[in-house]
Scaffold this motif. Structure first.
Motif, PDB file in Angstrom:
ATOM      1  N   THR A  38     -61.651  50.442 -40.174  1.00 59.22           N
ATOM      2  CA  THR A  38     -61.846  51.388 -41.265  1.00 59.22           C
ATOM      3  C   THR A  38     -62.834  50.890 -42.318  1.00 59.22           C
ATOM      4  O   THR A  38     -63.015  51.547 -43.344  1.00 59.22           O
ATOM      5  N   ALA A  63     -60.962  56.851 -42.472  1.00 55.35           N
ATOM      6  CA  ALA A  63     -59.525  56.569 -42.487  1.00 55.35           C
ATOM      7  C   ALA A  63     -59.160  55.455 -43.463  1.00 55.35           C
ATOM      8  O   ALA A  63     -58.019  55.027 -43.507  1.00 55.35           O
ATOM      9  N   SER A  68     -51.831  55.339 -43.806  1.00 58.95           N
ATOM     10  CA  SER A  68     -51.273  56.320 -42.870  1.00 58.95           C
ATOM     11  C   SER A  68     -52.373  57.031 -42.087  1.00 58.95           C
ATOM     12  O   SER A  68     -52.180  57.360 -40.915  1.00 58.95           O
ATOM     13  N   GLU A  69     -53.530  57.269 -42.703  1.00 56.12           N
ATOM     14  CA  GLU A  69     -54.642  57.885 -41.979  1.00 56.12           C
ATOM     15  C   GLU A  69     -55.107  56.986 -40.844  1.00 56.12           C
ATOM     16  O   GLU A  69     -55.360  57.455 -39.731  1.00 56.12           O
ATOM     17  N   LYS A  71     -53.411  54.630 -39.308  1.00 52.62           N
ATOM     18  CA  LYS A  71     -52.380  54.570 -38.269  1.00 52.62           C
ATOM     19  C   LYS A  71     -52.395  55.839 -37.422  1.00 52.62           C
ATOM     20  O   LYS A  71     -52.166  55.785 -36.215  1.00 52.62           O
ATOM     21  N   ASN A  72     -52.655  56.967 -38.042  1.00 54.89           N
ATOM     22  CA  ASN A  72     -52.709  58.228 -37.322  1.00 54.89           C
ATOM     23  C   ASN A  72     -53.810  58.203 -36.258  1.00 54.89           C
ATOM     24  O   ASN A  72     -53.636  58.765 -35.168  1.00 54.89           O
ATOM     25  N   PHE A  73     -54.934  57.548 -36.553  1.00 55.55           N
ATOM     26  CA  PHE A  73     -56.002  57.436 -35.566  1.00 55.55           C
ATOM     27  C   PHE A  73     -55.543  56.685 -34.317  1.00 55.55           C
ATOM     28  O   PHE A  73     -55.995  56.977 -33.215  1.00 55.55           O
ATOM     29  N   PHE A  75     -52.560  56.823 -32.963  1.00 54.75           N
ATOM     30  CA  PHE A  75     -51.796  57.779 -32.159  1.00 54.75           C
ATOM     31  C   PHE A  75     -52.692  58.867 -31.563  1.00 54.75           C
ATOM     32  O   PHE A  75     -52.434  59.345 -30.462  1.00 54.75           O
ATOM     33  N   GLU A  76     -53.747  59.234 -32.271  1.00 53.00           N
ATOM     34  CA  GLU A  76     -54.677  60.229 -31.735  1.00 53.00           C
ATOM     35  C   GLU A  76     -55.496  59.686 -30.566  1.00 53.00           C
ATOM     36  O   GLU A  76     -55.831  60.421 -29.643  1.00 53.00           O
ATOM     37  N   CYS A  85     -47.956  50.386 -32.943  1.00 51.79           N
ATOM     38  CA  CYS A  85     -48.976  50.283 -33.987  1.00 51.79           C
ATOM     39  C   CYS A  85     -48.752  49.007 -34.783  1.00 51.79           C
ATOM     40  O   CYS A  85     -47.706  48.818 -35.396  1.00 51.79           O
TER      41      CYS A  85
END
Length: 89
Positions: A38, A63, A68-69, A71-73, A75-76, A85
């Motif tokens: 990031t 991100a 949280s942004e 971490k979301n990447f 999962f995406e 994670c």
């Protein structure tokens, strides 16, 4: 079977040693390892390490606003059934 993802911001050493420890001490042949960088300009050294170790590297400076942004990447981008994670933020 398992995706291991690491969002990171300016932590080359942490990612490097985590990747090496996973490869040395765990059976990760069927695992996918992701690094979500990031940092604004990205880390060229981290990208090189990822290329040498069959780790997928993604540069996502958008991100960096919240953990949280990032971490979301993970999962995406995960392609396996299960996701772990490890945050380096």
């Amino acid at each position: 079977m398992l995706t291991i993802g690491m969002p990171t911001y300016k932590d080359f050493d942490g990612c490097y040693f985590t990747i090496q420890a996973l490869r040395l001490y765990q059976d990760v042949q069927d695992c996918e390892i992701l690094v979500i960088d990031t940092e604004e300009k990205g880390c060229s050294e981290l990208k090189k390490v990822c290329n040498l170790t069959d780790t997928k590297y993604f540069h996502e400076p958008t991100a960096a606003h919240t953990p949280s942004e990032a971490k979301n990447f993970v999962f995406e981008r995960a392609t396996k059934d299960y996701v772990l994670c490890l945050a380096h933020i």
